[in-house]
Design an enzyme around this catalytic site. Sequence first.
Site, mmCIF file in Angstrom:
data_model
loop_
_atom_site.group_PDB
_atom_site.id
_atom_site.type_symbol
_atom_site.label_atom_id
_atom_site.label_comp_id
_atom_site.label_asym_id
_atom_site.label_seq_id
_atom_site.Cartn_x
_atom_site.Cartn_y
_atom_site.Cartn_z
ATOM 1 N N SER A 1 0.838 -1.192 0.000
ATOM 2 C CA SER A 1 0.000 0.000 0.000
ATOM 3 C C SER A 1 0.880 1.252 0.000
ATOM 4 C CB SER A 1 -0.962 -0.043 1.188
ATOM 5 O OG SER A 1 -1.934 0.968 1.112
ATOM 6 N N ASP B 1 -9.551 -18.389 -18.778
ATOM 7 C CA ASP B 1 -8.204 -18.900 -18.523
ATOM 8 C C ASP B 1 -8.134 -20.411 -18.673
ATOM 9 O OD1 ASP B 1 -9.617 -19.683 -16.293
ATOM 10 O OD2 ASP B 1 -8.566 -18.355 -14.907
ATOM 11 N N LEU C 1 -10.364 -22.711 -17.309
ATOM 12 C CA LEU C 1 -11.013 -23.499 -16.265
ATOM 13 C C LEU C 1 -12.006 -22.623 -15.516
ATOM 14 C CD1 LEU C 1 -11.083 -26.217 -14.634
ATOM 15 C CD2 LEU C 1 -9.450 -25.133 -13.071
ATOM 16 N N ASP D 1 -8.393 -4.981 -5.944
ATOM 17 C CA ASP D 1 -8.021 -3.906 -5.031
ATOM 18 C C ASP D 1 -8.949 -2.714 -5.276
ATOM 19 O OD1 ASP D 1 -6.850 -1.769 -3.663
ATOM 20 O OD2 ASP D 1 -4.816 -2.449 -4.075
ATOM 21 N N HIS E 1 -7.471 -5.253 -1.076
ATOM 22 C CA HIS E 1 -6.356 -4.361 -0.773
ATOM 23 C C HIS E 1 -5.312 -5.065 0.098
ATOM 24 C CE1 HIS E 1 -4.350 -0.532 -0.505
ATOM 25 N NE2 HIS E 1 -4.392 -0.556 0.814
#
Length: 599
Positions: free
Chosen positions: A229, A311, A313, A479, A516
Amino acid sequence: MTQLSPQASPHPSLYPAAGAASLRLLGASACALLLAACSSPPLTPTRPAATGQAPVMACDALAARLNLAATRVVSAQRVEAGQLKLPGITQPLPEHCVVKGLMNERTGPVDGKPYAIGFEMRLPTAWNGRFFYQANGGLDGFQTPAYGDILGGGPASNGLLKGFAVLSSDAGHAFDRSSPIGGATFGQDPQARLDYGYNAVAQLTPMAKALIHTYYGKRPDTSYLVGSSNGGRHGFVTASRLPRDYDGILVSTPGYRLPLAAVAQVWGAQQFASIAQPNPATGRPDLRTAFTPADMALVSRSILARCDALDGLADGMVADLQACQAAFRVDRDIPVCAAGVATGTCLSQAQKDVLGRVLAGPKDKAGAAVYAGLPADPGIAGNDWAAWKFVNSVGPRDAIALGFVFVTPPASPAVLTGQGNTLIDYALKFNLDTDLPKLTATSGLYRASAMSFMTPPDPTMREFVAQGGKMIVFHGTADPVFSALDTIAWHDAFRRTHGAAAERHARLFLVPGMNHSRGGPATDQMDLVDALVAWVERGQAPEAVVARARGPGSAVPNPEVPASWSPARTRLLCPYPQVPRYTGRGDTESATSFACAAR
């Protein structure tokens, strides 16, 4: 007192995404060891391997022996092996010397309050010859114990256990519990702003290395900075401002354009406020009523319906973030309620409009992006996403930092103490046209703008690269504060600047579903400190990282791990722009069944 002059820099641009490079396929079977990083074959290392050294003096003698300008050791105390044990970490902490001190003590010229750069160091008796700068997050103001957080969720070890000499600091100010603006009080002091932005790291780094030399009789062989962060921002700034001081830097969730991210947060709050119900106690909008947990769960399911299998799956995760940004559309893919009232199975048109604007990100009056938009990711339903968007954005995080640290001159405390004024009022009245320029302004005693003291002067870190530095970055794709798209844009610009050399110095790993720094429906537990050391000292670049979920039964469980997952699900994290793909065989809950592939 030594003060560093701020380096003025142009506004770091929002870099456009570059095309995906074609990178070689990595067999995931090589990553069978959980929580270990897969590495390339050894190359010639740019730094020699560190060697350990026993202390040359007793811990309690250190205070008398250390003689550094503007530095006062407050205490030095030996901690016996096994005396401390941290939650979630099986092994107790080793014997070490804990040192507390202050640098550059002074009285603030604006508020008359005492200031200093407070620090703590923990020096293990069994030292591995390495230095670990623990860059703390948020508005700082606290001396977090210098255990050496290795980042991610529920870490199973730390830097001190690994043998590092670890430093932590308050970044030049103490949290003021008596003030209505609490942790942002320091924003009234011009020097405290610089200390928070970059100068505390610049002052503490040589001090810490000198203290290490005094205690062990030698300086550290290699130095590392690790932070998430705001601590991740410190990593970017340090690589730019102190390119020779650290051999390796590990950052998570890097808010390297933190002032602009704070603007995006309060702008987002304004969007949510437009459809929120009033709080009966205050009359102000209660942002939590804009989207209920059921509403966000619907958004998450809608994203998965479009993107889960991209992707290779359908597993409740979106590993191909870039493909999902092209595939998912708020206006098309979320059902709209015919009656105009959300039911948990549909959103109102007003909700869809607001969500679309928030994901697209704020624009100035000319239509230019102020900050990156947010990715469409199923982790949008995470508790942390809601907390940052509906509470922190108008409370003691974004609004308060923006008003008292990032704008110049800082807002008067009267903004909060005058009749009828609250943090949410400040956030909802923030105007992009008139207030955004205050982030690049200077005024009187405030000779540095937030965009100069908070951001890296050279985001592409040319000198750090020239010195052979290595950086590992990882970022959760859900995030809610610092957009993963902003970090991707930084990495794309880094690659354009350095060409083929880029991957020899910086690698980015995206963590699907992670909020986050940790949490969300994600495999968020990993150890990239060991991977960084292997890269710096043995020339083994991380080709993939294995991350684990923290389901029921984990030392520190993550309650947002879906019940349909294995509690110990593992997944590959691949260096961007590669993505992990299912090989078509093997256990779908194991990283060994996946491989990193070019998009």
